[in-house]
Design an enzyme around this catalytic site. Structure first.
Site, short mmCIF file in Angstrom:
data_model
loop_
_atom_site.label_atom_id
_atom_site.label_comp_id
_atom_site.label_asym_id
_atom_site.label_seq_id
_atom_site.Cartn_x
_atom_site.Cartn_y
_atom_site.Cartn_z
CB CYS A 73 2.00 -4.16 -6.95
SG CYS A 73 3.27 -2.91 -7.24
CB THR A 75 4.28 0.75 -7.02
OG1 THR A 75 5.00 0.67 -5.79
CG2 THR A 75 4.90 1.78 -7.93
CB CYS A 186 5.11 -1.06 -0.30
SG CYS A 186 6.19 -2.19 -1.22
CB THR A 187 2.35 -6.00 -1.46
OG1 THR A 187 3.19 -5.87 -2.63
CG2 THR A 187 0.97 -5.45 -1.78
#
Ligand code: DGL
Length: 270
Positions: A73, A75, A186-187
């Protein structure tokens, strides 16, 4: 040699881009995957919350005696760096491997990073990359706040008008720019990579933060003597804090690795 599983987490199905990449490199490893879609999106949350979430998600995975953890992730990786660094189990994010790959892109054309609002505004991607490039290249960061919730809601096909419109809205400002590379920071974004390519054109080289992180984790396990000696037959156990059925419906065809059964995970309070 260590036969314990590897833990992976994300706010939802985006982390599966990391799992898929890891499985390709390490087909003999076992994995425990935690998708926290009950609390998604992570992208608009403040740093303090993301740090608490990172700790909770890793504590959840720690119950399964994992030997290493990947925050799949962008984030969490950018906002909760110190939480990952201090965790008692080796825990890795996607930022450093992705920035290593971006900084190694030859030439002097600008580099672009697209990610959630939290990731872009943290500066952990853009400012850190500018520093690695010794401020010799232009670094462009583009937040795409609509993408992850849209993907999580099932809009993933390149021909889906919802996807095409969202991609156009977010990426119009950079269309036609001649980047040396564009990072999917972002994944979740790897899931709509073809729609992003359709919009930007095939000439922009795309790099996946998930794939960069998978390679780095694979190298770490080998160097630390923690890899499983098995070369095949790895398993995966899935946990979901949102709707396990919804998760399974996406994960099974996406992973192309047989049936996926997701167990319900508790919705953790912040
Ligand atoms: N997949 C995540 C990331 O890489 C989180 C997206 C979200 O929940 O907003 O940033």
């Amino acid at each position: 040699m260590d036969r314990r599983p590897i833990g992976i987490y994300d706010s939802g199905i985006g982390g599966l881009t990391g799992l898929k990449a890891l499985r390709k490199l390490l087909p003999g490893e076992d994995f425990v995957f935690f998708g926290d879609s009950g609390r998604m999106p992570y992208g608009p949350r403040p740093k303090e919350e993301l740090c608490r979430i990172a700790k909770q998600d890793m504590d959840f995975l720690a119950q399964f005696d994992v030997k290493a953890i990947l925050a799949a992730c962008g984030t969490i990786s950018s906002a909760a760096r110190p939480v990952l660094a201090d965790y008692p189990i080796p825990a890795f994010g996607v930022v450093d491997p992705a920035l290593d790959a971006m900084a190694a892109v030859p030439g002097d054309r600008p580099l672009c990073i697209i990610a959630t609002a939290a990731s872009i505004h943290s500066g952990e991607f853009t400012d850190a990359l500018a520093k690695r490039c010794r401020y010799s290249r232009e670094i462009v960061g583009v937040p795409c706040p609509e993408f992850a919730p849209m993907i999580e809601a099932g809009h993933i096909r390149r021909s889906d008008p919802v996807v095409m419109d969202a991609v156009a809205r977010a990426l119009e400002p950079i269309r036609g720019r001649d980047f040396g590379a564009l990072l999917l920071g972002c994944t979740h974004y790897g899931i709509i990579e073809d729609a992003i390519r359709d919009f930007l054109g095939a000439d922009v080289p795309l790099l996946s933060a998930s794939e960069c992180a998978a390679k780095a984790l694979c190298d770490y396990l080998a160097d630390a003597g923690l890899a499983n000696e098995r070369q095949t037959g790895g398993t995966a156990r899935f946990f979901e804090s949102g709707d396990p059925g919804h998760f399974e419906a996406f994960a099974e065809p996406y992973l192309e690795h047989g049936p996926v059964h997701a167990e319900r995970a508790p919705l953790m309070e912040l």
